[in-house]
Motif scaffolding. Structure first.
Motif, short mmCIF file in Angstrom:
data_model
loop_
_atom_site.label_atom_id
_atom_site.label_comp_id
_atom_site.label_asym_id
_atom_site.label_seq_id
_atom_site.Cartn_x
_atom_site.Cartn_y
_atom_site.Cartn_z
N ARG A 54 8.00 -15.60 -21.47
CA ARG A 54 8.78 -14.65 -22.25
C ARG A 54 7.90 -13.83 -23.22
N THR A 55 8.21 -12.56 -23.35
CA THR A 55 7.57 -11.71 -24.37
C THR A 55 8.65 -10.91 -25.08
N VAL A 56 8.34 -10.49 -26.31
CA VAL A 56 9.24 -9.60 -27.04
C VAL A 56 8.46 -8.37 -27.49
N THR A 57 9.17 -7.28 -27.64
CA THR A 57 8.54 -6.04 -28.12
C THR A 57 8.40 -6.13 -29.64
N VAL A 58 7.18 -5.92 -30.14
CA VAL A 58 6.99 -5.95 -31.59
C VAL A 58 6.76 -4.54 -32.15
N ALA A 59 6.24 -3.62 -31.33
CA ALA A 59 5.98 -2.27 -31.85
C ALA A 59 5.98 -1.25 -30.71
N ILE A 60 6.43 -0.06 -31.05
CA ILE A 60 6.37 1.08 -30.12
C ILE A 60 5.71 2.22 -30.89
N ASP A 61 4.59 2.71 -30.37
CA ASP A 61 3.82 3.76 -31.06
C ASP A 61 3.62 4.95 -30.15
N ALA A 62 3.34 6.06 -30.79
CA ALA A 62 2.85 7.26 -30.10
C ALA A 62 3.77 7.72 -28.99
N MET A 63 5.08 7.62 -29.22
CA MET A 63 6.02 8.13 -28.21
C MET A 63 5.96 9.65 -28.18
N GLU A 64 5.84 10.19 -26.98
CA GLU A 64 5.85 11.64 -26.81
C GLU A 64 6.78 11.99 -25.67
N PHE A 65 7.58 13.02 -25.89
CA PHE A 65 8.49 13.52 -24.85
C PHE A 65 7.98 14.90 -24.43
N HIS A 66 7.43 14.98 -23.23
CA HIS A 66 6.78 16.22 -22.79
C HIS A 66 7.74 17.15 -22.05
N LEU A 67 8.64 16.56 -21.27
CA LEU A 67 9.53 17.36 -20.43
C LEU A 67 10.96 16.84 -20.53
N PHE A 113 3.29 0.45 -26.15
CA PHE A 113 4.21 -0.64 -26.45
C PHE A 113 3.41 -1.93 -26.66
N THR A 114 3.70 -2.64 -27.75
CA THR A 114 3.04 -3.95 -27.97
C THR A 114 4.06 -5.06 -27.83
N PHE A 115 3.70 -6.04 -27.00
CA PHE A 115 4.55 -7.20 -26.73
C PHE A 115 3.85 -8.44 -27.26
N VAL A 116 4.64 -9.41 -27.70
CA VAL A 116 4.10 -10.70 -28.14
C VAL A 116 4.66 -11.81 -27.26
N SER A 117 3.76 -12.65 -26.77
CA SER A 117 4.16 -13.82 -25.99
C SER A 117 4.80 -14.82 -26.95
N VAL A 118 6.01 -15.30 -26.62
CA VAL A 118 6.71 -16.23 -27.52
C VAL A 118 7.14 -17.49 -26.77
N ASP A 119 7.30 -18.56 -27.56
CA ASP A 119 7.75 -19.83 -26.98
C ASP A 119 9.28 -19.92 -27.04
N GLU A 120 9.80 -21.11 -26.74
CA GLU A 120 11.26 -21.27 -26.68
C GLU A 120 11.92 -21.15 -28.06
N ASN A 121 11.09 -21.26 -29.12
CA ASN A 121 11.61 -21.07 -30.49
C ASN A 121 11.34 -19.67 -31.01
N ARG A 122 10.95 -18.78 -30.10
CA ARG A 122 10.66 -17.37 -30.43
C ARG A 122 9.45 -17.23 -31.35
N LYS A 123 8.56 -18.21 -31.34
CA LYS A 123 7.33 -18.13 -32.14
C LYS A 123 6.19 -17.66 -31.25
#
Ligand SMILES: CC(C)(COP(=O)(O)OP(=O)(O)OC[C@H]1O[C@@H](n2cnc3c(N)ncnc32)[C@H](O)[C@@H]1OP(=O)(O)O)[C@@H](O)C(=O)NCCC(=O)NCCS
Length: 132
Positions: A54-67, A113-123
């Motif tokens: 399991r992974t969770v999203t911790v940050a989203i950076d530099a989003m650009e919409f070109h079209l 996008f930055t993801f963090v690997s987490v355990d069953e306790n979401r740590k």
């Protein structure tokens, strides 16, 4: 695949989706939040494969919409790892569109996008450990 210009998609295509009327904003174009969700899903598939869990999203950076993206376009999300830490994986995600009834592809959006690997306790869980 023909590309509309000389640029090439980054990395591996993780998802391919047909844009539907339910995904539109009030103006009738595809909603930016829906595109971001597609990109997050694509990054998640790669991050979780690398983390071996399991992974969770911790940050989203530099989003650009070109079209703008329209109903009937096909969107392919390409992912490439740009950094890997102890528990985190940073992935560049590009969404490339193919217009309905056209043959070439063009980059519509991109983000990091930055993801963090987490355990069953979401740590946070070490990626090396989770792959052991
Ligand atoms: C992700 C989460 C578990 C991290 O917990 P934390 O206690 O902040 O963990 P840490 O401070 O030890 O950081 C863990 C890793 O994330 C990275 N990180 C934390 N915040 C970050 C940020 N804003 N941007 C980039 N990386 C970040 C750290 O650098 C670290 O990486 P490393 O181990 O590779 O060096 C916690 O913030 C969380 O549960 N967030 C909510 C996630 C979520 O619900 N997402 C939406 C649905 S998927």
């Amino acid at each position: 695949m023909d590309v509309c210009n000389m640029e090439k998609p980054c990395g591996e295509m993780m998802t391919r989706t047909l844009c539907m009327p339910k995904d539109t904003n009030p103006s009738g174009d595809i909603f930016g939040g829906w595109l971001l969700c597609e990109m997050d899903n694509a990054g998640y598939l790669l991050a979780s494969r690398i983390a071996g869990g399991r992974t969770v999203t911790v940050a989203i950076d530099a989003m650009e919409f070109h079209l703008p993206v329209f109903v009937g376009d096909t969107i392919g999300c390409y992912c490439e790892v740009v950094k890997q830490g102890k528990t985190s994986i940073t992935i560049k995600v590009e969404a490339w569109i193919k217009r309905q009834f056209e043959d070439c592809y063009a980059k519509a959006t991109e983000g990091v996008f930055t993801f963090v690997s987490v355990d069953e306790n979401r740590k946070p869980r070490s990626i090396e450990t989770s792959n052991a």
